[in-house]
Design an enzyme around this catalytic site. Structure first.
Site, PDB file in Angstrom:
ATOM      1  N   LYS A  98      -5.024  10.678  -8.448  1.00  0.00           N
ATOM      2  CA  LYS A  98      -4.853  10.890  -7.006  1.00  0.00           C
ATOM      3  C   LYS A  98      -4.861  12.397  -6.778  1.00  0.00           C
ATOM      4  O   LYS A  98      -3.917  13.088  -7.173  1.00  0.00           O
ATOM      5  CB  LYS A  98      -3.553  10.271  -6.508  1.00  0.00           C
ATOM      6  CG  LYS A  98      -3.399  10.409  -4.996  1.00  0.00           C
ATOM      7  CD  LYS A  98      -2.729   9.182  -4.401  1.00  0.00           C
ATOM      8  CE  LYS A  98      -2.795   9.231  -2.889  1.00  0.00           C
ATOM      9  NZ  LYS A  98      -2.484   7.965  -2.258  1.00  0.00           N
ATOM     10  N   HIS A 158       0.818  -1.204   0.000  1.00  0.00           N
ATOM     11  CA  HIS A 158       0.000   0.000   0.000  1.00  0.00           C
ATOM     12  C   HIS A 158       0.854   1.258   0.000  1.00  0.00           C
ATOM     13  O   HIS A 158       0.678   2.143  -0.831  1.00  0.00           O
ATOM     14  CB  HIS A 158      -0.908   0.002   1.225  1.00  0.00           C
ATOM     15  CG  HIS A 158      -1.838   1.163   1.266  1.00  0.00           C
ATOM     16  ND1 HIS A 158      -3.120   1.109   0.775  1.00  0.00           N
ATOM     17  CD2 HIS A 158      -1.665   2.421   1.725  1.00  0.00           C
ATOM     18  CE1 HIS A 158      -3.698   2.289   0.929  1.00  0.00           C
ATOM     19  NE2 HIS A 158      -2.832   3.101   1.513  1.00  0.00           N
ATOM     20  N   HIS A 178       3.224   6.231  -1.835  1.00  0.00           N
ATOM     21  CA  HIS A 178       3.859   7.381  -1.205  1.00  0.00           C
ATOM     22  C   HIS A 178       5.382   7.300  -1.266  1.00  0.00           C
ATOM     23  O   HIS A 178       6.056   7.861  -0.401  1.00  0.00           O
ATOM     24  CB  HIS A 178       3.408   7.485   0.262  1.00  0.00           C
ATOM     25  CG  HIS A 178       1.948   7.702   0.427  1.00  0.00           C
ATOM     26  ND1 HIS A 178       1.328   8.894   0.123  1.00  0.00           N
ATOM     27  CD2 HIS A 178       0.960   6.879   0.850  1.00  0.00           C
ATOM     28  CE1 HIS A 178       0.031   8.796   0.363  1.00  0.00           C
ATOM     29  NE2 HIS A 178      -0.215   7.584   0.799  1.00  0.00           N
TER      30      HIS A 178
END
Length: 395
Positions: free
Chosen positions: A278, A216, A232
């Protein structure tokens, strides 16, 4: 030295006008109203509502103890890439307002975010090379069960072995020992890290193990082809951008600073990936994998709350580090520039349980008017095409 450089080819852009998530719902819950309910907010309100409530709370006071630790880790991060020396970025235009689920937005960046990265250095540093070997091990679509092979387990262990040898992880381990949150034996600590980051779980509905903290946070996931979760990490962003899988749309502005510059090592950005956008993704730039692992692990182990937000100052950056728990595992973790968190009367972005059950971060800015060549490096040629497509079957 092998360095990949971006061409000056403009990107096609499309424009769409959408309502912000908060405007669409037509309400905002104030903390003052909660005090009149007579019970704790979580006793009266559902999880989705709590995401909105928590997003409006005043950010926590600066955590000086963690700030000191993280600055020591920052200074000890000898593997960190330096802007202008090991990589170059072009922040270009300010991103426009967009709602989660949009597939077409105004593109405020004609070129890629990463102009060049020293791939020879990525290949030669063991924590980076072993990290990169993990990036194609996952099915990025949630709801599709992951299958972990013996080879992938070995790769996970090689990566953990590499980062546990670094000064950054040793410093984090020492700190956790003092807090009685880790065992002194490195093998036990490694097992703890494996469980936190690599143990599979079902991210939302059903019982199929389709996710883990590493996938993730560092690889990224998609939900129903309409939502980007996680992603990220700057290395994954660079590699996906290099293969024309990510389209950088622009930066999110910081208060008291008109725009980020090429030397900033924490950015809030907007991008599209695998057919979705995003609205805001926050990421460190240039830091080593061990730095992010250490930072997020420390915060995860210090708290048993479902969502933990710690305000820290690392170098010039005042950040809110967000870590969301999924049982005994990390659900998501990312940095947010405090100057981009919306307070009453401010413009910025709202923190709404990004990547978890609630809405994502939503940009609230008006936009300014305003493919890498392949590498000969075996390290990057060896990346499987599995991670370069919207859906694939894991091996």
């Amino acid at each position: 030295m092998l360095t990949a450089t971006a061409p000056e080819t403009p990107k096609a852009s499309a424009v769409t006008v959408t309502l912000l998530a908060g405007e669409k719902k037509g309400f905002r819950i104030k903390n003052t109203r909660l005090r009149n309910l007579g019970r704790k907010p979580r006793d009266r309100l559902g999880p989705g509502t709590m995401n909105r409530v928590e997003s409006q709370s005043v950010r926590k006071a600066l955590n000086h103890e963690l700030s000191k630790l993280f600055n020591e880790m920052w200074d000890m991060d000898v593997n960190r890439f330096m802007p202008g020396k090991d990589y170059t970025i072009e922040v270009q235009g300010k991103a426009g307002a967009v709602q989660q689920g949009d597939s077409a937005v105004q593109d405020c960046a004609a070129r890629h975010l990463f102009h060049n990265v020293n791939e020879d250095r990525l290949k030669s540093i063991k924590t980076f090379s072993t990290f990169i070997s993990l990036l194609d091990n996952y099915e990025t679509s949630t709801g599709v069960e992951e299958v972990v092979t013996p080879e992938e387990i070995a790769e996970n262990n090689c990566f953990l072995d590499a980062i546990l040898m670094t000064g950054v992880m040793k410093l984090a381990h020492e700190y956790l020992l003092k807090k009685k949150l880790a065992k002194p034996n490195l093998a036990d600590f490694k097992h703890q890290l494996y469980d936190i980051w690599f143990q599979l779980y079902a991210r939302k509905e059903g019982d199929r193990p389709d996710s883990c903290g590493f996938e993730h946070v560092f690889v990224g996931e998609t939900r129903r082809g309409k939502q980007i979760l996680g992603l990220h990490n700057w290395v994954q962003f660079y590699l996906q951008e290099k293969h024309n899988q990510i389209d950088y749309k622009g930066y999110i502005t910081r208060k008291n600073k008109t725009r980020p510059d090429k030397d900033d090592q924490v950015l809030s950005i907007q991008f599209s990936w695998k057919g979705s956008v995003k609205p805001i993704g926050s990421t460190f730039i240039g830091v080593s994998p061990e730095f992010e692992f250490a930072l997020y692990t420390v915060i995860f182990l210090l708290s048993e709350e479902r969502v933990t937000r710690e305000t820290v100052k690392i170098e010039e950056y005042e950040l809110q580090i967000v870590v969301c728990r999924h049982g005994h595992h990390i659900g998501t973790a990312y940095p947010v520039l405090c100057s981009t968190i919306q307070q009453d009367g401010d413009k910025g972005h709202e923190l709404k349980g990004e990547d978890e059950e609630g809405p994502q971060l939503v940009a609230q800015h008006q936009p300014d008017l305003n493919p890498y060549p392949g590498s000969n490096s075996d390290l990057f040629q060896g990346m499987s095409a599995r991670n370069m497509t919207a859906s694939h079957a894991p091996s």
